[in-house]
Each structure stands twice: as C-alpha cells, then as structure tokens.
Design a protein around this motif. Structure first.
Motif, PDB file in Angstrom:
ATOM      1  N   PRO A 122       0.825  -1.213   0.000  1.00 35.11           N
ATOM      2  CA  PRO A 122       0.000   0.000   0.000  1.00 35.11           C
ATOM      3  C   PRO A 122       0.860   1.263   0.000  1.00 35.11           C
ATOM      4  CG  PRO A 122       0.128  -0.860   2.210  1.00 35.11           C
ATOM      5  CD  PRO A 122       0.860  -1.849   1.324  1.00 35.11           C
ATOM      6  N   PRO A 123       0.283   2.388  -0.387  1.00 32.74           N
ATOM      7  CA  PRO A 123       1.024   3.654  -0.351  1.00 32.74           C
ATOM      8  C   PRO A 123       1.062   4.220   1.063  1.00 32.74           C
ATOM      9  CG  PRO A 123      -1.208   4.052  -1.096  1.00 32.74           C
ATOM     10  CD  PRO A 123      -1.082   2.553  -0.924  1.00 32.74           C
ATOM     11  N   ARG A 124       1.827   5.275   1.225  1.00 28.50           N
ATOM     12  CA  ARG A 124       1.898   5.926   2.530  1.00 28.50           C
ATOM     13  C   ARG A 124       0.735   6.883   2.751  1.00 28.50           C
ATOM     14  NH1 ARG A 124       6.921   5.963   0.344  1.00 28.50           N
ATOM     15  NH2 ARG A 124       6.676   8.115  -0.396  1.00 28.50           N
ATOM     16  N   HIS A 125       0.181   7.434   1.662  1.00 30.60           N
ATOM     17  CA  HIS A 125      -0.889   8.417   1.813  1.00 30.60           C
ATOM     18  C   HIS A 125      -2.214   7.728   2.161  1.00 30.60           C
ATOM     19  CE1 HIS A 125      -2.835   7.341  -1.993  1.00 30.60           C
ATOM     20  NE2 HIS A 125      -1.640   7.342  -2.559  1.00 30.60           N
ATOM     21  N   ILE A 126      -3.221   8.518   2.509  1.00 30.25           N
ATOM     22  CA  ILE A 126      -4.481   7.968   3.013  1.00 30.25           C
ATOM     23  C   ILE A 126      -5.487   7.664   1.908  1.00 30.25           C
ATOM     24  CG2 ILE A 126      -4.206   9.149   5.214  1.00 30.25           C
ATOM     25  CD1 ILE A 126      -6.294  11.186   4.260  1.00 30.25           C
ATOM     26  N   TYR A 127      -5.230   8.126   0.689  1.00 33.00           N
ATOM     27  CA  TYR A 127      -6.203   7.943  -0.385  1.00 33.00           C
ATOM     28  C   TYR A 127      -6.010   6.585  -1.061  1.00 33.00           C
ATOM     29  CZ  TYR A 127      -6.785  12.933   0.293  1.00 33.00           C
ATOM     30  OH  TYR A 127      -7.003  14.167   0.853  1.00 33.00           O
ATOM     31  N   THR A 128      -6.302   5.551  -0.307  1.00 30.85           N
ATOM     32  CA  THR A 128      -6.130   4.210  -0.830  1.00 30.85           C
ATOM     33  C   THR A 128      -7.426   3.434  -0.655  1.00 30.85           C
ATOM     34  OG1 THR A 128      -4.713   2.248  -0.786  1.00 30.85           O
ATOM     35  CG2 THR A 128      -5.253   3.255   1.342  1.00 30.85           C
ATOM     36  N   ILE A 129      -7.464   2.194  -1.116  1.00 32.43           N
ATOM     37  CA  ILE A 129      -8.653   1.371  -1.029  1.00 32.43           C
ATOM     38  C   ILE A 129      -8.368   0.155  -0.169  1.00 32.43           C
ATOM     39  CG2 ILE A 129      -9.644   2.101  -3.223  1.00 32.43           C
ATOM     40  CD1 ILE A 129      -8.444  -0.411  -4.493  1.00 32.43           C
ATOM     41  N   HIS A 130      -9.435  -0.415   0.358  1.00 31.90           N
ATOM     42  CA  HIS A 130      -9.276  -1.607   1.202  1.00 31.90           C
ATOM     43  C   HIS A 130      -9.143  -2.832   0.300  1.00 31.90           C
ATOM     44  CE1 HIS A 130      -9.637  -4.304   4.601  1.00 31.90           C
ATOM     45  NE2 HIS A 130     -10.605  -4.954   3.977  1.00 31.90           N
ATOM     46  N   MET A 131      -7.924  -3.256   0.098  1.00 31.21           N
ATOM     47  CA  MET A 131      -7.639  -4.437  -0.714  1.00 31.21           C
ATOM     48  C   MET A 131      -6.494  -5.164  -0.039  1.00 31.21           C
ATOM     49  SD  MET A 131      -8.837  -5.926  -3.417  1.00 31.21           S
ATOM     50  CE  MET A 131      -9.652  -4.583  -4.283  1.00 31.21           C
ATOM     51  N   SER A 224      -2.110   1.403  -8.966  1.00 30.99           N
ATOM     52  CA  SER A 224      -3.435   2.010  -8.873  1.00 30.99           C
ATOM     53  C   SER A 224      -3.330   3.337  -8.146  1.00 30.99           C
ATOM     54  CB  SER A 224      -4.382   1.065  -8.124  1.00 30.99           C
ATOM     55  OG  SER A 224      -5.667   1.629  -7.981  1.00 30.99           O
ATOM     56  N   ALA A 225      -4.093   4.334  -8.620  1.00 36.53           N
ATOM     57  CA  ALA A 225      -4.034   5.666  -8.005  1.00 36.53           C
ATOM     58  C   ALA A 225      -5.329   6.425  -8.259  1.00 36.53           C
ATOM     59  CB  ALA A 225      -2.853   6.469  -8.553  1.00 36.53           C
ATOM     60  N   MET A 226      -5.604   7.380  -7.403  1.00 35.48           N
ATOM     61  CA  MET A 226      -6.748   8.267  -7.591  1.00 35.48           C
ATOM     62  C   MET A 226      -6.515   9.166  -8.803  1.00 35.48           C
ATOM     63  SD  MET A 226      -9.010   7.659  -5.209  1.00 35.48           S
ATOM     64  CE  MET A 226     -10.013   9.150  -5.249  1.00 35.48           C
ATOM     65  N   ASP A 227      -7.601   9.456  -9.529  1.00 35.20           N
ATOM     66  CA  ASP A 227      -7.495  10.361 -10.682  1.00 35.20           C
ATOM     67  C   ASP A 227      -6.904  11.709 -10.279  1.00 35.20           C
ATOM     68  OD1 ASP A 227      -8.748   8.330 -12.000  1.00 35.20           O
ATOM     69  OD2 ASP A 227     -10.683   9.333 -12.200  1.00 35.20           O
ATOM     70  N   SER A 228      -7.242  12.148  -9.066  1.00 33.41           N
ATOM     71  CA  SER A 228      -6.787  13.451  -8.610  1.00 33.41           C
ATOM     72  C   SER A 228      -5.290  13.485  -8.322  1.00 33.41           C
ATOM     73  CB  SER A 228      -7.550  13.856  -7.336  1.00 33.41           C
ATOM     74  OG  SER A 228      -7.367  12.884  -6.314  1.00 33.41           O
ATOM     75  N   ARG A 229      -4.672  12.328  -8.176  1.00 29.47           N
ATOM     76  CA  ARG A 229      -3.248  12.259  -7.872  1.00 29.47           C
ATOM     77  C   ARG A 229      -2.393  11.959  -9.102  1.00 29.47           C
ATOM     78  NH1 ARG A 229      -1.172  11.730  -2.901  1.00 29.47           N
ATOM     79  NH2 ARG A 229       0.386  10.254  -3.694  1.00 29.47           N
ATOM     80  N   ALA A 230      -3.006  11.324 -10.126  1.00 29.36           N
ATOM     81  CA  ALA A 230      -2.233  10.982 -11.318  1.00 29.36           C
ATOM     82  C   ALA A 230      -3.164  10.888 -12.525  1.00 29.36           C
ATOM     83  CB  ALA A 230      -1.504   9.645 -11.111  1.00 29.36           C
ATOM     84  N   ASN A 231      -2.907  11.726 -13.539  1.00 33.46           N
ATOM     85  CA  ASN A 231      -3.741  11.672 -14.738  1.00 33.46           C
ATOM     86  C   ASN A 231      -3.267  10.557 -15.672  1.00 33.46           C
ATOM     87  OD1 ASN A 231      -1.455  12.672 -16.058  1.00 33.46           O
ATOM     88  ND2 ASN A 231      -2.169  14.795 -15.972  1.00 33.46           N
ATOM     89  N   ARG A 232      -3.958  10.385 -16.786  1.00 36.29           N
ATOM     90  CA  ARG A 232      -3.628   9.283 -17.690  1.00 36.29           C
ATOM     91  C   ARG A 232      -2.219   9.430 -18.263  1.00 36.29           C
ATOM     92  NH1 ARG A 232      -6.790   5.347 -20.297  1.00 36.29           N
ATOM     93  NH2 ARG A 232      -5.677   4.387 -22.045  1.00 36.29           N
ATOM     94  N   GLU A 233      -1.801  10.668 -18.546  1.00 37.23           N
ATOM     95  CA  GLU A 233      -0.460  10.880 -19.093  1.00 37.23           C
ATOM     96  C   GLU A 233       0.605  10.412 -18.113  1.00 37.23           C
ATOM     97  OE1 GLU A 233       2.302  14.423 -21.050  1.00 37.23           O
ATOM     98  OE2 GLU A 233       0.415  14.911 -20.048  1.00 37.23           O
TER      99      GLU A 233
END
Length: 254
Positions: A122-131, A224-233
């Motif tokens: 998992p990442p260090r930041h809080i914007y993650t999912i329960h997997m 995997s990442a939130m759209d707000s943290r990483a765009n498609r490019e």
C-alpha cells in the motif's frame, strides 16, 4: 484432468469441510450452528460434526453459541504463498515502486475467472482502497484481470466469454461482452491495459503481465491511483515504464 463431484475418487466430506471454512467471511466472522448449516446446505448434525472436527484441529474456535475461524486458518493460505517463488521475488520490486511514486502496487493471478491478489504494497498516503492478500475481483473489470485474460489461449478465452455475465460496479463499468472482448484483444497487442473508474469511481489502474523464462504470463502486476493524484499521461509516461521494468526483472529472477 480434474475430476468432478460425481467421480469415485471425489471426497465429499473433505469438500464439505472446506465449504464450512469458506462460509466465514467479512460480515460473517461469527456464525451459529444454524447459520453455518443454512449457508452450506448441510443438516445441523453434519454442520456440527464438521465444526467440532475443525475445532479439534485448531481451525475453528467456539464462543458460547457461535463459532469463528482461528488464526491457524492463515496457515492454509500461507502454504500457497510460500510455495510460490514469485511472491517472494516480487516484494522488493513492488516496494521500490511504492517508495518511488507513493501509489499502491499489487500482484495477482487468475483463478476461475477472477483475479486473486497474492501480494500488495500500500502507499503511505491515506487515499487508498481496502484491498488485501486473498481479495478476489472479477477479471473482466480489473486491469490485472484483463491482462491475464489476454494471455489465455483462444479456446479458454472463448469458454470464459461464453459464460460471462458482466455486472456494473460503477456507472462507468463496461458490461458489453463485445467491448470487453475488444479490450482484451487490444491488450494482447499492446502488452498492457489501463482501466478508469470501472471498479472504483475516481480511480485508475495500469497492469502488465509477468512472464516466466518460457514467455508464459504467470501473473500480473499493477499500479493504482486516484485520478486526482495521477492523470492518464502520468500513468502512461511514468507509471507504465516503472511497472514494465519491474515485471521484466521479476520474471527474470524466477
């Protein structure tokens, strides 16, 4: 060739015992005898015998009128993981990815039309999912799943699509079998796939196969990442090269 439940060598009692173990899940961590019997279609007497046997072996504990799994059940899953050199080899490369970009990295294999997560950092930041390790997800909607479907032979893939009944997980989940088939075929050519908002709204994932020295796709790895943290490019120009390099090194290390 695998046998079915009607074969003379099929041990029905063993299969039912495993069914009792599997009936405990998220939201059903404690079950009464009646609940276990109902969930497994066993009589109360049969369910009781299986539960008491599992308790004697240390896999189940009893608390009043309810039963729950014991930590010893984890030994069953760990036996699988410890038998895979892939699991051990992949961990350092996955950690390096997460240390570099601070986004989650997972490893999955295909099992009966589903992706099973066998490793996750998992990442260090809080914007993650329960997997977590052991989580399962339909292959048709999951980036790792689509990569692994693309690695199947034509006959296996046809059997998969013939039985497929896609369901929406989000408003953007693709449920057209023809469109999923097109994406899988495209993934065969490109060697990777990116999914957007299909499993979780506002989340994007990129996956590539991990191939052994014979060129067979034995697993898939993703970021995997939130759209707000990483765009498609960012996914295509930064994450994909990192992932492809890690997959290649993991495959060569096996």
């Amino acid at each position: 060739m695998p046998i079915d439940e009607h074969h003379a060598d099929f041990v029905t009692a063993f299969a039912r015992g495993l069914a009792v173990i599997r009936t405990f899940e998220h939201g059903a961590d404690r079950l009464t005898l009646s609940q276990v019997a109902a969930r497994t279609n066993l009589t109360r007497g049969s369910a009781r015998r299986f539960l008491l046997t599992l308790e004697a072996l240390g896999y189940v504990t009893q608390d009043g009128n309810s039963f729950r799994l014991s930590p010893k059940v984890l030994d069953l899953g760990y036996s699988y993981l410890s038998s895979l050199p892939l699991w051990e080899k992949a961990q350092p490369f996955m950690k390096e990815i997460v240390d570099t970009i601070d986004e989650s990295c997972s490893l999955g294999v295909l099992d009966e039309g589903e992706v099973v997560y066998i490793a996750r950092v998992p990442p260090r930041h809080i914007y993650t999912i329960h997997m977590q390790v052991g989580s399962r997800m339909p292959a048709y909607v999951n980036a790792m799943g689509r990569v692994l479907l693309a690695a199947l032979g034509d006959a296996e893939l046809e059997d998969y699509f013939a039985a497929l009944q896609p369901k929406k997980l989000t408003p953007r989940t693709i449920t057209s079998v023809a469109e999923i088939r097109r994406i899988v075929n495209e993934t065969r050519d490109k060697g990777y796939v990116i999914t957007e908002d299909e499993v979780y709204e506002g989340r994007r994932s990129v996956a590539v196969p991990i191939r052994n020295r014979e060129g067979q796709a034995i697993a898939s790895i993703n970021i995997s990442a939130m759209d707000s943290r990483a765009n498609r490019e960012t996914f295509e120009k930064k994450f994909l090269p990192l992932l492809s390099n890690a997959a290649q090194q993991i495959g060569q290390s096996l």
